[in-house]
Design an enzyme around this catalytic site. Structure first.
Site, PDB file in Angstrom:
ATOM      1  N   THR A 151     -25.751 -45.815  16.212  1.00 15.82           N
ATOM      2  CA  THR A 151     -24.347 -46.145  16.441  1.00 15.82           C
ATOM      3  C   THR A 151     -24.116 -46.119  17.945  1.00 15.82           C
ATOM      4  OG1 THR A 151     -22.055 -45.426  16.118  1.00 15.82           O
ATOM      5  CG2 THR A 151     -23.721 -43.703  16.113  1.00 15.82           C
ATOM      6  N   GLY A 152     -23.104 -46.852  18.412  1.00 13.19           N
ATOM      7  CA  GLY A 152     -22.858 -46.845  19.845  1.00 13.19           C
ATOM      8  C   GLY A 152     -22.577 -48.255  20.325  1.00 13.19           C
ATOM      9  N   HIS A 153     -22.905 -48.512  21.578  1.00 13.67           N
ATOM     10  CA  HIS A 153     -22.627 -49.834  22.134  1.00 13.67           C
ATOM     11  C   HIS A 153     -23.666 -50.823  21.620  1.00 13.67           C
ATOM     12  CE1 HIS A 153     -22.469 -52.918  25.477  1.00 13.67           C
ATOM     13  NE2 HIS A 153     -21.351 -53.056  24.784  1.00 13.67           N
ATOM     14  N   THR A 200     -18.861 -47.278  13.160  1.00 14.65           N
ATOM     15  CA  THR A 200     -20.146 -47.436  12.484  1.00 14.65           C
ATOM     16  C   THR A 200     -20.510 -46.178  11.723  1.00 14.65           C
ATOM     17  OG1 THR A 200     -20.866 -48.905  14.232  1.00 14.65           O
ATOM     18  CG2 THR A 200     -22.586 -47.966  12.851  1.00 14.65           C
ATOM     19  N   ASP A 209     -25.616 -54.658  16.594  1.00 15.90           N
ATOM     20  CA  ASP A 209     -26.914 -54.120  16.209  1.00 15.90           C
ATOM     21  C   ASP A 209     -27.044 -53.832  14.734  1.00 15.90           C
ATOM     22  OD1 ASP A 209     -24.936 -51.984  16.960  1.00 15.90           O
ATOM     23  OD2 ASP A 209     -26.478 -50.794  15.959  1.00 15.90           O
ATOM     24  N   ARG A 250     -19.033 -62.402  16.255  1.00 11.96           N
ATOM     25  CA  ARG A 250     -19.902 -61.522  17.036  1.00 11.96           C
ATOM     26  C   ARG A 250     -20.678 -60.620  16.087  1.00 11.96           C
ATOM     27  NH1 ARG A 250     -20.389 -55.635  17.327  1.00 11.96           N
ATOM     28  NH2 ARG A 250     -21.264 -55.070  19.336  1.00 11.96           N
ATOM     29  N   VAL A 251     -22.004 -60.588  16.264  1.00  8.97           N
ATOM     30  CA  VAL A 251     -22.851 -59.726  15.448  1.00  8.97           C
ATOM     31  C   VAL A 251     -23.439 -58.660  16.360  1.00  8.97           C
ATOM     32  CG1 VAL A 251     -24.914 -59.628  13.975  1.00  8.97           C
ATOM     33  CG2 VAL A 251     -23.436 -61.652  13.931  1.00  8.97           C
TER      34      VAL A 251
END
EC number: 3.4.19.5
Lengths: 259, 337
Positions: free
Chosen positions: A164-166, A113, A144, A141-142
């Site tokens: 950014t991240g999980h 990201t 954040d 799959r969407v």
């Protein structure tokens, strides 16, 4: 985020992680802090610069988010060229995809990201985020990055964020909007970011990173992951880092010269 | 067990014409009773909101599942979300086709995948893998939806004019608190008539169409989707309710007395929070809508800035419902056993 002159593909579109079928499928969002207008796309394929498409959604439609096939139809209507899917795939993304086909793999990291936040000389803030999502994710799959309030948010009254991240963790806590809420309550960008990231870790077990700019030009780059590549330019000074606590500083002029 | 269960449902906020309004109320009552029956038996708020929204999806009076409106290509594209206030787990689907009960599919996303949101063709492929039956479009589309679509194609109405004239069917939703104090929300829609193919509104976007958090409460929203997204309406309402609440983890100085800006006046009831957020949405982005809200203590509200919103609630043996601003009609109901 600026795009390179055509026909080279050096944005995230090219080199993005791949879904379970080995295809590039992307989410992106852009938001204008003055009007709260926003444009986003989710699950788009064969587009080199999804962020540009997101911006077109914002400027040329009355909608905020277009997905999948509909987003691609819109791209065509706007004259945005469709790039053959294979051209967006790199060696590295294919290797990572193959590795994660192993049954015991657990592709939770989000290496791809990118995002930006800015404040201009009129005091308008904006944010933008773009991603290929989780490697080997289920088709459709969407995360954040297409979801307003989670992958990004911008409001001239407070500031702007890109995350950014999980992805799923950030959605559960609506991370970008949460950080701005803390800033509305009086926290600095650093405090707000750290409080929200810590909450996300304790409440839903997720790690991430954020860049924040306040409506007075204060900024922060904070993360609960091991690393996050970031850079800032303010008052002719460039600052950047990768690991926790790391900050390198140079003047913009120096940095351009050394390049 | 501690908490008295409460369930609230809505069937859309818009300028509902009289005959639609009359015909919506039986559907609202049926949905809220079906959902509340789950709570009465000690069932979870998650199950209750799913059952309530399924009832509304199955009712062609409402723009969700059966009776959904058509996009620009004449297809039905559906969005839904469901969220668990205890864990913050959520499941959402956007632009799915040929599925009768999107809210149940959203529940499957939550329970059977590590993800929050699935979209489009990928979502439909996953539904097939799960064995969720695909229904032909004709089964979901009503004559009314078709007629409205033809009218809008003729006059090329846009989203802005649609919400200004409020001539659109709308979304359905539910919020609940169960006897263990767990809150949940669910929202489901077929979107807006003649929308662009692939247009996704607020409904499946977490924090906009719905949000649930045991530490504060739960919200389901309806109305002008783009405006709801711009202000992340569901999350905004819960922020208003959180302000000044020492028990809330997301407040500054949580667990300590070192409040940075605890302003007791700012602490809002569900009604105040809803009105404040809806008013902000109208002022800042010129959008109108409606919300149902439940707090972690079981207080609830149904508020809207559109001409009407069909809603219903059950709490402590009383069924309440309404359509027009300020209207609350009450009926004492017998327990379902």
């Amino acid at each position: 985020m600026s795009s390179p002159p055509p026909p080279s593909f050096s944005s995230l579109g090219c080199g993005s992680v791949l879904n379970e079928k080995g295809e590039v499928e992307m989410d992106a969002i852009i938001m204008d802090g003055k009007s709260l207008a926003s444009g986003a796309v989710s699950a788009v394929k064969c587009i080199a610069n999804p962020i540009k498409l997101a911006r077109l959604v914002m400027e040329k439609t009355e909608h905020m988010l277009l997905t999948d096939h509909g987003a691609n139809l819109f791209a065509k209507a706007m004259g945005v060229p469709e790039i053959p899917g294979e051209k967006l795939i790199t060696e590295r993304s294919r290797e990572r995809w193959s590795k994660n086909l192993e049954p015991d793999s657990n592709p939770q990291e989000d290496p791809g990201t990118v995002g930006a936040v800015a404040i201009d000389n009129e005091g308008n803030v904006a944010c933008a985020t773009s991603t290929g999502g989780l490697t080997n994710k289920l088709v459709g799959r969407v995360g954040d990055s297409a979801c307003i309030g989670s992958g990004g948010y911008a409001d001239n009254h407070v500031g702007a964020i890109s995350t950014t991240g999980h992805g799923e963790s950030m959605m559960k806590v609506v991370l970008a909007r949460l950080i701005l809420y803390h800033m509305e309550q009086g926290m600095s960008p650093v405090e707000a970011a750290d409080t929200a990231l810590n909450y996300m870790k304790t409440r839903v077990g997720g790690l991430g990173g954020v860049i924040v700019v306040s409506n007075s030009g204060d900024w922060a780059a904070r993360f609960s992951t091991k690393q996050m590549s970031w850079a800032t330019v303010k008052d002719d000074q460039l600052q950047y880092g990768i690991y926790t606590g790391e900050i390198h500083t140079s003047s913009v002029a120096e940095a351009l010269e050394s390049k | 067990m501690g908490t008295k269960p409460v369930l609230v449902v809505h069937g859309g906020a818009w300028a509902i014409p009289d005959e639609f309004g009359e015909r919506s109320i039986p559907g609202i009552k049926n949905a809220v009773k079906s959902g509340f029956a789950v709570l009465e038996m000690g069932g979870s708020s998650m199950k209750a909101v799913e059952i309530a929204v399924r009832a509304l999806e199955d009712d062609t009076m409402f723009d969700a599942g059966h009776g959904a409106v058509l996009n620009a290509d004449g297809y039905v594209e559906l969005d839904a979300i469901i969220m668990n206030g205890k864990t913050l787990a959520a499941g959402a689907v956007s632009c799915i086709r040929n599925i009768s009960n999107p809210v149940t599919f959203a529940c499957s996303v939550l329970e059977k995948t590590p993800y929050v949101m699935l979209t489009g063709m990928g979502a439909n492929q996953f539904a097939e893998k799960l064995g969720i039956p695909q229904v032909p479009v004709e089964e979901l589309v009503t004559d009314h939806a078709k007629a409205e679509w033809e009218q809008y194609r003729k006059y090329k109405q846009t989203v802005k004019s649609l919400f200004n004239t409020e001539l659109v069917h709308d979304t359905v939703g539910a919020v609940a608190i169960d006897c263990e104090g767990n809150v949940a929300c669910a929202t489901s829609t077929g979107g807006i008539t003649n929308k662009m193919v692939g247009r996704v509104g607020d409904t499946p976007v977490i924090g906009s169409g719905g949000y649930a958090d045991n530490l504060v409460g739960a919200v389901s929203a309806t109305g002008h989707g783009e405006s709801i997204m711009k202000v992340t309406l569901a999350r905004l309402i819960l922020f208003h309710m959180e302000q000044g609440d020492p028990g809330s983890n997301s407040c500054p100085g949580a667990g300590t007395r070192a409040w940075i800006s605890c302003i007791p006046d700012e602490c809002k009831t569900p009604e105040e929070a809803a009105d404040s957020a809806l008013h902000y949405m109208e002022k800042r982005v010129h959008g109108r809508g409606g919300v149902i809200v439940i707090s972690k203590t079981g207080e609830w509200t149904a508020r809207f800035t559109t001409k009407r919103m069909a809603w219903g609630a059950i709490k402590e043996g009383v069924l309440m419902y309404g359509l027009n601003p300020g209207e609350i009609i009450q009926e004492i109901i017998k327990p379902s056993k």
